[in-house]
Design a protein around this motif. Structure first.
Motif, PDB file in Angstrom:
ATOM      1  N   TRP A  60      21.074   0.317  21.614  1.00  5.75           N
ATOM      2  CA  TRP A  60      21.925   0.169  20.433  1.00  5.75           C
ATOM      3  C   TRP A  60      23.135  -0.696  20.767  1.00  5.75           C
ATOM      4  O   TRP A  60      23.522  -1.574  20.000  1.00  5.75           O
ATOM      5  N   LEU A  61      23.731  -0.444  21.930  1.00 10.24           N
ATOM      6  CA  LEU A  61      24.903  -1.210  22.351  1.00 10.24           C
ATOM      7  C   LEU A  61      24.558  -2.680  22.553  1.00 10.24           C
ATOM      8  O   LEU A  61      25.268  -3.571  22.075  1.00 10.24           O
ATOM      9  N   VAL A  62      23.467  -2.962  23.248  1.00 14.61           N
ATOM     10  CA  VAL A  62      23.070  -4.345  23.525  1.00 14.61           C
ATOM     11  C   VAL A  62      22.895  -5.131  22.239  1.00 14.61           C
ATOM     12  O   VAL A  62      23.287  -6.295  22.138  1.00 14.61           O
ATOM     13  N   SER A  63      22.332  -4.492  21.222  1.00 12.05           N
ATOM     14  CA  SER A  63      22.035  -5.187  19.963  1.00 12.05           C
ATOM     15  C   SER A  63      23.270  -5.659  19.225  1.00 12.05           C
ATOM     16  O   SER A  63      23.171  -6.494  18.317  1.00 12.05           O
ATOM     17  N   THR A  64      24.458  -5.160  19.568  1.00 13.29           N
ATOM     18  CA  THR A  64      25.656  -5.615  18.875  1.00 13.29           C
ATOM     19  C   THR A  64      25.931  -7.098  19.128  1.00 13.29           C
ATOM     20  O   THR A  64      26.691  -7.723  18.383  1.00 13.29           O
ATOM     21  N   LEU A  65      25.292  -7.672  20.136  1.00 14.92           N
ATOM     22  CA  LEU A  65      25.402  -9.116  20.347  1.00 14.92           C
ATOM     23  C   LEU A  65      24.893  -9.887  19.133  1.00 14.92           C
ATOM     24  O   LEU A  65      25.352 -11.005  18.860  1.00 14.92           O
TER      25      LEU A  65
ATOM     26  N   GLN B 150      17.215  -2.452  11.911  1.00 11.07           N
ATOM     27  CA  GLN B 150      17.894  -1.152  11.839  1.00 11.07           C
ATOM     28  C   GLN B 150      19.242  -1.198  12.552  1.00 11.07           C
ATOM     29  O   GLN B 150      20.243  -0.678  12.058  1.00 11.07           O
ATOM     30  N   HIS B 151      19.282  -1.836  13.716  1.00  6.97           N
ATOM     31  CA  HIS B 151      20.546  -1.918  14.446  1.00  6.97           C
ATOM     32  C   HIS B 151      21.563  -2.797  13.713  1.00  6.97           C
ATOM     33  O   HIS B 151      22.755  -2.462  13.672  1.00  6.97           O
ATOM     34  N   LEU B 152      21.118  -3.903  13.147  1.00  4.64           N
ATOM     35  CA  LEU B 152      22.035  -4.736  12.377  1.00  4.64           C
ATOM     36  C   LEU B 152      22.639  -3.950  11.215  1.00  4.64           C
ATOM     37  O   LEU B 152      23.842  -4.046  10.935  1.00  4.64           O
ATOM     38  N   LYS B 153      21.809  -3.180  10.540  1.00  7.26           N
ATOM     39  CA  LYS B 153      22.295  -2.356   9.430  1.00  7.26           C
ATOM     40  C   LYS B 153      23.317  -1.339   9.916  1.00  7.26           C
ATOM     41  O   LYS B 153      24.401  -1.185   9.331  1.00  7.26           O
TER      42      LYS B 153
END
Length: 450
Positions: free
Chosen positions: A324-329, A294-297
């Motif tokens: 959500w912010l952390v997942s942008t890695l 979901q976060h990648l999308k």
């Protein structure tokens, strides 16, 4: 029909991730998708094909995807995505391991630090290694009572790398607020910072350690993260029992690699909590696979995040936007972290940082935008911000006047290709496959409408 405020240029449409995604579906699925509305319909009518395409486009790293994408689709309480998949959340976020800057951290005007992708990986490996030495197993809970520090991200990734479940809250929570949350999940390990800065003042947390550990009997280890004081000062404190210090763990750890534990798509990743306004905060469990996909999308298709971008969100680690912010890695972007008051030492401080660090996505809350509007601060006009492509707002619906303020400020300060502001992450949007994305027109926000 709401007023159109901005229309993307042909170049913006051509270069958008969403455009490439639509072309990928056209080629691989051999179906006609001529517009965003076509794609939206496809995502609802053929969810298995849609989510498999998202997995492929975003480059999910997995031991096995499995053949099945969705089972029991008509029973929401039984539905499962990718039931045969095996992956590790942290492995996807730590895919980049070079010497480029991964995290830039500001602790108000007191602390400034940069860490590379290689440093993040190596420090995560060190913490994961000590977890294994302590006998932490998949499914065990690890808790963090921490500011928005790089160490908070590293501790979370270390937990995820071995299949442990992470939960965190920010240090502005009192002792009872921490106990109400963490006592429910029986963590074995607690990370706690020695204190934090807010509004130019220093607040200590060490005096809370004894009371917290006495009310959470499941705790086996406590790790103190130095932030406002030195290791030497921390060692002199009576914290109600034995404790480890973050720096000592890193200094005493050999250089190791991470043996990522691959687990089912539905394996729990993090435990968030409801606000607690109607009683004890309720636990909300999010799965590793669901959170990742979901976060990648959202990052790549909604927000057009690309490798090398600088992503900022003003958040604490007690808010879901921290996750959500952390997942942008996972999209190979870099993070800009800020901990403290967003208006100290002056209302433009976050935009000073955005200008200095070349931020491409600036995330904040409706409350912050409303505060700037009331102060009549036109920060974007005073800060050219040539790299900024998107401002996002969440937490609560934007009042129409706040939306107009933010959009006007962006319009005055930027070139016509900048969309200005999108309201992101409202409750009614979290369950839609799509919301606003860069190749689309931006329309004026009306209260209660998209």
């Amino acid at each position: 029909m709401t007023q159109i405020l901005w229309h993307p240029s042909p170049e913006a449409i051509e270069q958008a991730n969403l455009t490439r995604f639509m072309e990928k579906i056209r080629q691989e699925q051999n179906i006609s998708i001529a517009s965003y509305n076509d794609l939206y319909a496809f995502s609802l009518e053929q969810p298995e094909k849609f989510w498999k395409a998202v997995w492929s486009f975003c480059g999910v790293i997995a031991k096995d995807q499995g053949h099945r994408v969705l089972i029991d689709a008509n029973a929401i309480e039984k539905a499962k995505f990718f039931p045969d998949a095996s992956l590790n959340f942290a492995e996807n976020l730590l895919r980049r391991r070079d010497e480029a800057v991964a995290i830039t951290f500001y602790g108000e005007d007191k602390v400034y630090k940069k860490l590379t992708f290689q440093e993040i990986y190596q420090q995560t490996a060190s913490i994961a290694n000590i977890f294994k030495e302590w006998g932490i197993q998949p499914g065990d809970r690890i808790a963090g009572y921490l500011p928005n520090l790089p160490q908070t991200i590293i501790a979370m990734l270390a937990a995820a790398s071995i299949g442990a479940v992470w939960s965190s809250c920010s240090p502005d929570f009192g002792i009872q607020g921490v106990v109400d949350r963490f006592s429910q999940i029986t963590p074995k390990v607690l990370f706690i910072a020695d204190g934090y800065y807010y509004g130019g003042k220093t607040f200590s947390c060490l005096e809370r350690v004894g009371a917290i550990r006495s009310q959470i009997p499941s705790l086996e280890k406590v790790i103190i993260v130095p932030y406002i004081s030195s290791k030497k000062d921390i060692r002199t404190q009576d914290l109600g029992g034995l404790f480890d210090i973050w720096d000592d763990i890193l200094e005493g750890s050999p250089t190791v690699s991470i043996d990522f534990v691959h687990l089912p798509f539905s394996h729990p990743l993090v435990i968030l909590f409801s606000s607690g306004t109607t009683g004890t905060p309720k636990c909300i469990v999010h799965s590793a696979g669901g959170t990742l996909l979901q976060h990648l999308k959202e990052h790549q298709l909604h927000c057009d995040i690309k490798p090398g971008d600088q992503v900022f969100y003003y958040t604490t680690c007690g808010w879901m936007m921290w996750n959500w912010l952390v997942s942008t890695l996972a999209s190979e972007a870099s993070l800009v972290l800020y901990d403290g008051s967003p208006l100290y030492p002056h209302p433009e401080i976050l935009f000073d940082i955005a200008s200095k660090e070349g931020i491409t996505l600036f995330g904040t809350s409706a409350k912050y935008i409303d505060s700037l509007a009331k102060l009549d601060v036109n920060v974007i006009k005073s800060h050219p911000l040539p790299t900024l492509r998107m401002i996002t707002s969440t937490g609560s619906p934007l009042a129409p006047t706040s939306f107009d303020y933010a959009h006007l400020a962006a319009k005055l300060g930027r070139q016509p290709h900048f969309p200005g502001l999108q309201e992101f992450g409202r409750l009614d949007d979290r369950f839609r496959p799509f919301q606003f994305a860069p190749p689309l027109d931006l329309r004026r926000c009306l209260s209660g409408h998209r």
